[in-house]
Structure formats: structure tokens, C-alpha cells
Design a protein around this motif. Structure first.
Motif, PDB file in Angstrom:
ATOM      1  N   SER A   1       0.203   5.301   5.732  1.00  0.00           N
ATOM      2  CA  SER A   1       0.784   3.956   5.318  1.00  0.00           C
ATOM      3  C   SER A   1       0.898   3.685   6.280  1.00  0.00           C
ATOM      4  N   VAL A   2       1.909   4.206   7.499  1.00  0.00           N
ATOM      5  CA  VAL A   2       2.410   4.324   8.333  1.00  0.00           C
ATOM      6  C   VAL A   2       0.847   4.280  10.016  1.00  0.00           C
ATOM      7  N   THR A   3       0.181   4.794   9.810  1.00  0.00           N
ATOM      8  CA  THR A   3      -1.196   5.166  10.661  1.00  0.00           C
ATOM      9  C   THR A   3      -1.608   3.223  10.075  1.00  0.00           C
ATOM     10  N   ALA A   4      -1.846   2.452   8.852  1.00  0.00           N
ATOM     11  CA  ALA A   4      -2.310   1.484   8.806  1.00  0.00           C
ATOM     12  C   ALA A   4      -1.409   0.306   8.907  1.00  0.00           C
ATOM     13  N   TYR A   5      -0.189   0.312   8.984  1.00  0.00           N
ATOM     14  CA  TYR A   5       0.895  -1.081  10.235  1.00  0.00           C
ATOM     15  C   TYR A   5       0.633  -0.369  11.908  1.00  0.00           C
ATOM     16  N   LEU A   6       0.407   0.691  11.869  1.00  0.00           N
ATOM     17  CA  LEU A   6       0.265   0.641  13.172  1.00  0.00           C
ATOM     18  C   LEU A   6      -1.132   0.722  14.340  1.00  0.00           C
ATOM     19  N   SER A   7      -1.913   0.596  13.051  1.00  0.00           N
ATOM     20  CA  SER A   7      -3.013  -0.407  13.585  1.00  0.00           C
ATOM     21  C   SER A   7      -3.651  -1.743  13.599  1.00  0.00           C
ATOM     22  N   VAL A   8      -2.829  -2.270  13.016  1.00  0.00           N
ATOM     23  CA  VAL A   8      -3.086  -3.697  12.708  1.00  0.00           C
ATOM     24  C   VAL A   8      -2.134  -4.278  13.593  1.00  0.00           C
ATOM     25  N   VAL A   9      -0.832  -4.140  12.185  1.00  0.00           N
ATOM     26  CA  VAL A   9       0.442  -5.270  13.175  1.00  0.00           C
ATOM     27  C   VAL A   9       1.111  -4.890  14.097  1.00  0.00           C
TER      28      VAL A   9
ATOM     29  N   ASP B   1     -24.536  13.913  -3.803  1.00  0.00           N
ATOM     30  CA  ASP B   1     -23.942  15.500  -3.509  1.00  0.00           C
ATOM     31  C   ASP B   1     -22.995  14.897  -5.124  1.00  0.00           C
ATOM     32  N   GLU B   2     -22.746  15.881  -5.451  1.00  0.00           N
ATOM     33  CA  GLU B   2     -21.726  15.677  -6.905  1.00  0.00           C
ATOM     34  C   GLU B   2     -20.342  14.765  -6.689  1.00  0.00           C
ATOM     35  N   PRO B   3     -19.712  13.954  -6.671  1.00  0.00           N
ATOM     36  CA  PRO B   3     -18.051  13.489  -5.846  1.00  0.00           C
ATOM     37  C   PRO B   3     -17.232  14.414  -6.216  1.00  0.00           C
ATOM     38  N   LYS B   4     -16.612  14.559  -5.178  1.00  0.00           N
ATOM     39  CA  LYS B   4     -15.549  15.857  -5.219  1.00  0.00           C
ATOM     40  C   LYS B   4     -14.127  15.124  -5.901  1.00  0.00           C
ATOM     41  N   ILE B   5     -14.035  13.394  -5.611  1.00  0.00           N
ATOM     42  CA  ILE B   5     -13.137  12.460  -5.512  1.00  0.00           C
ATOM     43  C   ILE B   5     -13.114  12.732  -7.162  1.00  0.00           C
ATOM     44  N   GLY B   6     -12.113  13.395  -8.297  1.00  0.00           N
ATOM     45  CA  GLY B   6     -12.118  12.147  -9.605  1.00  0.00           C
ATOM     46  C   GLY B   6     -11.796  10.963  -9.404  1.00  0.00           C
ATOM     47  N   ALA B   7     -12.219  10.234 -10.903  1.00  0.00           N
ATOM     48  CA  ALA B   7     -11.738   9.364 -11.121  1.00  0.00           C
ATOM     49  C   ALA B   7     -10.513   9.190 -11.405  1.00  0.00           C
ATOM     50  N   PHE B   8      -9.324   8.190 -11.136  1.00  0.00           N
ATOM     51  CA  PHE B   8      -8.148   7.462 -11.216  1.00  0.00           C
ATOM     52  C   PHE B   8      -7.763   6.636 -11.059  1.00  0.00           C
ATOM     53  N   LYS B   9      -6.520   5.524 -11.773  1.00  0.00           N
ATOM     54  CA  LYS B   9      -6.146   4.970 -11.277  1.00  0.00           C
ATOM     55  C   LYS B   9      -5.095   4.240 -10.478  1.00  0.00           C
ATOM     56  N   SER B  10      -5.936   3.046 -10.355  1.00  0.00           N
ATOM     57  CA  SER B  10      -4.515   2.467  -9.282  1.00  0.00           C
ATOM     58  C   SER B  10      -3.522   2.258  -9.624  1.00  0.00           C
ATOM     59  N   GLY B  11      -1.800   2.164  -8.436  1.00  0.00           N
ATOM     60  CA  GLY B  11      -0.841   2.018  -9.350  1.00  0.00           C
ATOM     61  C   GLY B  11      -0.908   0.007  -9.069  1.00  0.00           C
ATOM     62  N   LYS B  12       0.411  -0.469  -9.868  1.00  0.00           N
ATOM     63  CA  LYS B  12       0.193  -1.867  -9.485  1.00  0.00           C
ATOM     64  C   LYS B  12      -0.192  -2.730  -7.996  1.00  0.00           C
ATOM     65  N   CYS B  13       1.123  -2.043  -7.643  1.00  0.00           N
ATOM     66  CA  CYS B  13       1.067  -2.286  -6.044  1.00  0.00           C
ATOM     67  C   CYS B  13       0.040  -2.491  -5.202  1.00  0.00           C
ATOM     68  N   GLU B  14      -0.787  -1.024  -5.343  1.00  0.00           N
ATOM     69  CA  GLU B  14      -1.673  -1.126  -4.838  1.00  0.00           C
ATOM     70  C   GLU B  14      -3.387  -2.499  -5.092  1.00  0.00           C
ATOM     71  N   LYS B  15      -3.128  -1.710  -6.351  1.00  0.00           N
ATOM     72  CA  LYS B  15      -4.064  -3.540  -7.143  1.00  0.00           C
ATOM     73  C   LYS B  15      -4.198  -4.770  -6.171  1.00  0.00           C
ATOM     74  N   VAL B  16      -2.155  -5.698  -6.419  1.00  0.00           N
ATOM     75  CA  VAL B  16      -2.361  -6.411  -5.224  1.00  0.00           C
ATOM     76  C   VAL B  16      -2.721  -6.314  -4.026  1.00  0.00           C
TER      77      VAL B  16
ATOM     78  N   GLU C   1       0.970  -1.917   0.228  1.00  0.00           N
ATOM     79  CA  GLU C   1      -0.266   0.511   0.137  1.00  0.00           C
ATOM     80  C   GLU C   1       1.051   1.359  -0.160  1.00  0.00           C
ATOM     81  N   ALA C   2       1.794   1.036   0.616  1.00  0.00           N
ATOM     82  CA  ALA C   2       2.668   2.055   1.035  1.00  0.00           C
ATOM     83  C   ALA C   2       3.638   3.194  -0.226  1.00  0.00           C
ATOM     84  N   ALA C   3       3.925   1.785  -0.703  1.00  0.00           N
ATOM     85  CA  ALA C   3       4.705   1.417  -2.724  1.00  0.00           C
ATOM     86  C   ALA C   3       4.386   3.242  -3.528  1.00  0.00           C
TER      87      ALA C   3
END
Lengths: 103, 489
Positions: free
Chosen positions: B239-247, B439-454, B90-92
Motif C-alpha cells: 500500500s505504501v508502494t502504491a502511495y509512493l508511486s502515485v500521490v 498453466d494451472e492457476p497458483k492463486i486460489g479463488a478468494f473474496k475481496s473485502g468491502k473497502c477493496e471492492k470500493v 486499498e490498505a484497509a
């Protein structure tokens, strides 16, 4: 004068209480770190006292306190580094001023 | 000295090996070699997980009984390893950004060192090794929290984290010094357990136990010790928050279980059953009530993780093999669900800088896949049936009442159940924002990276299938049963 275990335990407890009091009341981060060191040292002192008076045959408490001192030094180093960062960012080491998140 | 003993520390050696490889590659590789760092580390971590899982542990105590690595310890390390691997994936994207480019090696090194410390925490059977593990697991995290050098929030979170972490370890050491007074001169878990018998209960033992519980409770953010959680989670890089909250939380929970059952198991009902009972109820309830009114997603996940820690502690309440196995399963499911949610939060923050819940309005119009993944993660965290979170909650609730038939424990389960319903409200607020708000979406469409997809695919597969594939839970039960050195009843 007979120096029994109480002569050593009471200073250790006083150090612990002073450390907790200082940690809760002080506003300066460095002063808070000093208070934390007091608590850590009182714990180390406890280990040494119990080892010396209760279990004089083994050395485990003494060895433990040596390791605990080294670990406390590492903790302080990291904390000081972070405090320096904070000082660069806001020009103060007052813990009251680090309250920008909350929302 | 017999150096073959080091062979028993296989998981630690693997992590140390990866650390050395990353460190050397980071230090000596030429400029353009740095771009191989991320793929190399993530692939190595995946291989490490598989290796730790496949290679059978020797299951004997080494270094005079200080270190034990049986099947159960191995399973716990696998769970943590999977969590750390997903966190790295996720951090990649963040690590590869321009600001981070020259510091990315350090990021992986610090994560690997904390993982090493967590392994020692789990395998330690002596308080000295445990304290060393605990500190090497918590100090580098402070550096990780302060990683966004140019963001003020990161510094504020780091100072809050380091001060509470040092305070908690000071409290823990004070508690241990009083435990040492009982121990008969030895700090081995087994020796202390022999010395502490339920016959002679003294005020000093209760005092020491409270301090130890508070010290480890800080790491787990159990309720009277949870006040640092929200600010640290909000200010730290996501990414550090994710690590802190889980691992980090998972490792502390395993260590908590091992210490309280192995060392203080003799005085379970006499000393700490009711202490833990009160702490669990407070943790689940307070976490839930505060999570309801959070608008910032990271703060929201912080309070949600406080209440999840309460559910994890139900396994310690059971204090038997079933409790340990359900706790491992709960943490594995928590790893995939929470990291699934964090993957989405991280991607959106990375692309747009938005972290408020209102910003997620109408997300399904622009990023349908992310909306689906987030919805599944929220359903799993809340415990809605076909998903893994439901099974992990069932198993941990069953384990609580498995060893004794008391009304109080049934009440505890009832309170936890009511809290599950409360938690459904705030988890569904996110789902409502994504799918129903007009409401109208504030976040536009974007593509995610390879690592994030995995990472996201692994999380979604875990959420959907972990509960249905009964092999996983059976594996945990068997591994705990095979662990003779854990000394559970």
C-alpha cells in the motif's frame, strides 16, 4: 587582510565536495549520514554567505538556513532510527550488506 | 497579525483537522473503539475531497504572498486527495490484520501528514515554505516504507529511500543557495523570476538549475536519479508502494511544473529546455527497457512508473496552460490506472504472498473480476483506445507542440510514441499471463473485502469513463485558466 566573499565560499565548496566524495565512497551508513550533513551544512553556509555579502539589508538567507538546520536534524533522526532497525536485523551497518533484494 | 488569513488555507486546514481527529481517536479511544478508525478515516477523506472540490477557493495570496490557493491549486489537491483516499481503501485489509492492529492509527496519521506537506508544496510561492512542504512530504514516507517491522526487505527499502531522499534534498538546497545568489535578496518565486532574465545567462545559473532539477527529479525518479525506485518499491509494504508511486510522484510533478515555469520560466529556451528534453527521453526509454525484464510485479510497476514519470514531464516541456491542464488530467488518469493495478497486486500478495508475474498465470479461472480489473488497468497504462490512458496520452502529446512549432518537439513526441508501443509489450505480458497461459492457476479463488471492492470499483469506473467524460478535462482547463496567480503564458 581583506576578507572578501571568496574566503567563505571556498570552504563551503570544499565541504560540499568532501561530502559528495564521502557519500560515494563510504560503506558505513553512519559515515554516509555524516557526509550528507557536510553537504547540507555547505548549503546553509552558502545561504549565510550570500546574505551577508550580497544582500546585507535583508535576513532571508539567514532565516532560511535556520529552518534548513532544523529540517536536517529531523532527517538525521529518521535516518538513525532506520539504521538502528537495520542493525537489529542484520547486525551490521555496512551498506554493502543491504543488497538482498535485486531479484 | 491577521488570523483570518488562515481561512484561505482551507484544504490544509481540512487535512490537519482529519489528522487531529484520527490522532485523538487513536490515542484516547478504548480497545474496541479502534475498529472504527478505518471506516472513520476513509469516510472523512472522501468528505474532504468533496469539500475541497466544492468550496470555492478565495484565490488570493496570503501570508505576504507565501501561500496561494487558486482554482488550479485546488484541482491539483483534489487529484492528490482522491489518490490518497483510494490508497487508504486499498490498505484497509492490511491495516486491519493482526500485526498491524495496534499501529493502524499511525499509518493513517503519517499518510495525512505527507498529504499536508504535498499541499504546501503545491501552494507555496516562497522557497522556504516549499522546502518545509517537501520535507514533511518525504520524511514520513520513510517511516511508512519501514512499516513492516518484522520484514527485512522493508528496512532495506527504508534505508535506501531515506539516504537518497536526504541526498536529494541536500542537492536541492545547494542549488537553491546558488539561486539565492541571483535573487536580489528575496526567495519569493515572483521576485526571483524578475531577477532572472534571459538576457544575462551565466554558468552559475545553469549550475543552480541543474541542481534544482536533480533535487526534485529524485522525488519523481527521473532517469539519472531513478536508481532507488526499484528497490524501494519492491521492499516497501504494497500500500505504501502504491502511495509512493502515485500521490507522492504526482505532488512532486505539480511542484516541479510550478517552480520551473514560475521561477525559471524566463530562461526556458535559454537554460533548461534541452536539459529537460534529454531527461524526458532518457526517462521514458530506460524505464521501458528495464520494465521488460522484470519478473517481480512490484519491481515491474516501479520501472513502469519511471517511464510514466517521463510522460508526465512532457507537460512541463509545454510550460503553458494547456501543459498544466494535460498534466493534471494525466496524473488523475495515472492515479486510477496505477492504483487499480496495485489494488490487484496488493490483494493477491495479502492472501497468498505471491508477487511474481508467473504466479498470475491463469488468474482468470479463479478470480475473473480481478483479472478483468488488472487487464483494464494495464490497457489504460499502455494507452489503448477507449480507456482513459489513451486520452491522457493524446492530450499531453498535443500540449507539447502547442506553444511552438519546432521540429525537435515533434521528434520528442515521436520518440514518446515509439516508447508507447514498446510499453505495450510488457503491459500485455501481464495480460497474457492472466488470460492465455495454460498453466494451472497458483492463486486460489478468494473474496475481496468491502473497502477493496470500493477502491477497485472506483478505479475501474475511472479507467473506463474518465476519458469519455469530457467534463473532467474541461474542468482542468477552466481551473488553470482561472488561476491568475499561476502566471502562465
Amino acid at each position: 587582510m581583506d576578507l572578501n566573499i571568496l574566503w567563505y565560499l571556498v570552504p563551503s565548496v570544499v565541504m560540499f565536495a568532501a561530502g559528495v566524495y564521502g557519500f560515494v565512497t563510504r560503506k558505513n551508513m553512519i559515515a554516509m549520514l555524516v557526509s550528507l550533513e557536510l553537504i547540507l551544512n555547505s548549503a546553509d553556509l552558502n545561504f549565510v554567505i550570500f546574505n551577508r555579502f550580497l544582500f546585507p539589508d535583508s535576513m532571508e538567507g539567514m532565516v532560511f538556513s535556520l529552518f534548513a538546520i532544523a529540517i536536517a536534524a529531523a532527517e538525521t533522526a529518521v535516518a538513525i532510527a532506520i539504521i538502528i532497525n537495520i542493525y537489529r536485523a542484520i547486525g551490521s551497518t555496512d551498506i554493502v550488506e543491504t543488497n538482498k533484494m535485486k531479484h | 497579525m491577521d488570523y483570518s488569513q488562515f481561512g484561505a488555507m482551507l484544504p490544509e486546514l481540512i487535512i490537519l483537522g482529519i489528522f487531529l481527529i484520527v490522532f485523538l481517536a487513536d490515542t484516547f479511544s478504548p480497545e474496541n473503539g479502534k475498529k472504527f478508525l478505518t471506516p472513520m478515516t476513509t469516510v472523512l477523506m472522501l468528505l474532504a475531497t468533496v469539500a475541497i472540490w466544492i468550496v470555492p477557493s478565495c484565490g488570493e495570496a496570503v501570508f505576504g504572498g507565501m501561500y496561494v490557493d487558486g482554482p488550479a491549486c485546488k484541482a491539483m489537491k483534489c487529484v492528490l486527495n482522491v489518490g490518497a483516499w483510494i490508497c487508504m481503501l486499498e490498505a484497509a485489509k492490511w491495516v486491519e490484520s493482526d500485526v498491524m492492529y495496534y499501529r493502524k492509527g499511525e499509518f493513517y496519521e503519517l499518510i495525512l501528514v505527507t498529504l499536508f506537506g504535498m499541499y504546501l508544496m503545491i501552494s507555496a510561492r516562497h522557497f522556504l515554505l516549499f522546502i518545509i512542504g517537501l520535507e514533511s512530504a518525504s520524511l514520513p514516507i520513510a517511516a511508512l516504507v519501514a512499516y513492516n517491522k518484522d520484514k527485512y526487505e522493508s528496512h532495506e527499502a527504508a534505508i535506501k529511500y531515506i539516504i537518497t531522499a536526504v541526498f536529494s534534498s541536500a542537492i536541492l538546497l545547494t542549488g537553491l543557495s546558488f539561486v539565492y545568489a541571483f535573487s536580489g535578496g528575496s526567495l519569493y518565486f515572483s521576485d526571483i523570476a524578475v531577477q532572472i532574465t534571459s538576457g544575462e545567462m551565466s554558468g552559475l545559473l545553469i549550475f543552480a538549475l541543474t541542481f534544482v532539477l536533480a533535487g526534485i527529479g529524485f522525488k519523481l525518479s527521473l532517469v539519472p536519479m531513478h536508481l532507488w525506485t526499484a528497490d524501494v518499491y519492491q521492499g516497501a509494504p504494497t500500500s505504501v508502494t502504491a502511495y509512493l508511486s502515485v500521490v507522492s510522484k504526482g505532488a512532486a510533478a505539480f511542484a516541479f511544473f510550478i517552480i520551473f515555469v514560475q521561477v525559471f520560466g524566463q530562461v526556458y529556451s535559454a537554460a533548461w529546455e534541452w536539459m529537460l528534453y534529454a531527461v524526458i527521453i532518457a526517462t521514458i526509454t530506460v524505464g521501458n527497457l528495464f520494465a521488460m525484464r522484470q519478473k517481480n510485479m512490484k519491481r515491474f510497476m516501479a520501472f513502469s512508473s519511471v517511464s510514466q514519470a517521463g510522460y508526465i514531464m512532457l507537460g512541463v516541456m509545454a510550460a503553458n496552460q494547456l501543459g498544466m491542464a494535460s498534466m493534471m488530467f494525466y496524473i488523475l488518469v495515472y492515479v486510477v490506472s496505477n492504483l487499480g493495478a496495485f489494488a490487484v497486486i496488493q490483494m493477491i500478495e495479502d492472501r497468498t504472498g505471491l508477487v511474481s508475474m508467473d504466479d498470475y498465470n491463469g488468474l482468470h479461472k479463479t478470480n475473473p473480476y480481478l483479472a478483468v480489473a488488472m487487464t483494464l488497468a494495464m490497457f489504460s497504462l499502455a494507452g489503448i483506445p477507449p480507456f482513459a490512458g489513451f486520452f491522457s496520452k493524446i492530450l499531453i502529446f498535443t500540449s507539447v507542440t502547442s506553444h511552438q512549432n519546432s521540429m525537435a518537439l515533434y521528434m520528442l513526441v515521436l520518440i514518446a510514441l515509439i516508447n508507447t508501443i514498446i510499453s505495450l509489450y510488457y503491459y500485455l505480458l501481464v495480460v497474457k499471463a492472466m488470460w492465455i497461459s495454460a498453466d494451472e492457476p497458483k492463486i486460489g479463488a478468494f473474496k475481496s473485502g468491502k473497502c477493496e471492492k470500493v477502491a477497485l470499483t472506483v478505479c475501474v469506473l475511472g479507467i473506463v469513463f474518465l476519458g469519455l467524460v469530457s467534463y473532467v478535462y474541461k474542468y482542468f482547463i477552466d481551473s488553470v485558466g482561472a488561476e491568475t496567480l499561476l502566471a502562465l503564458n
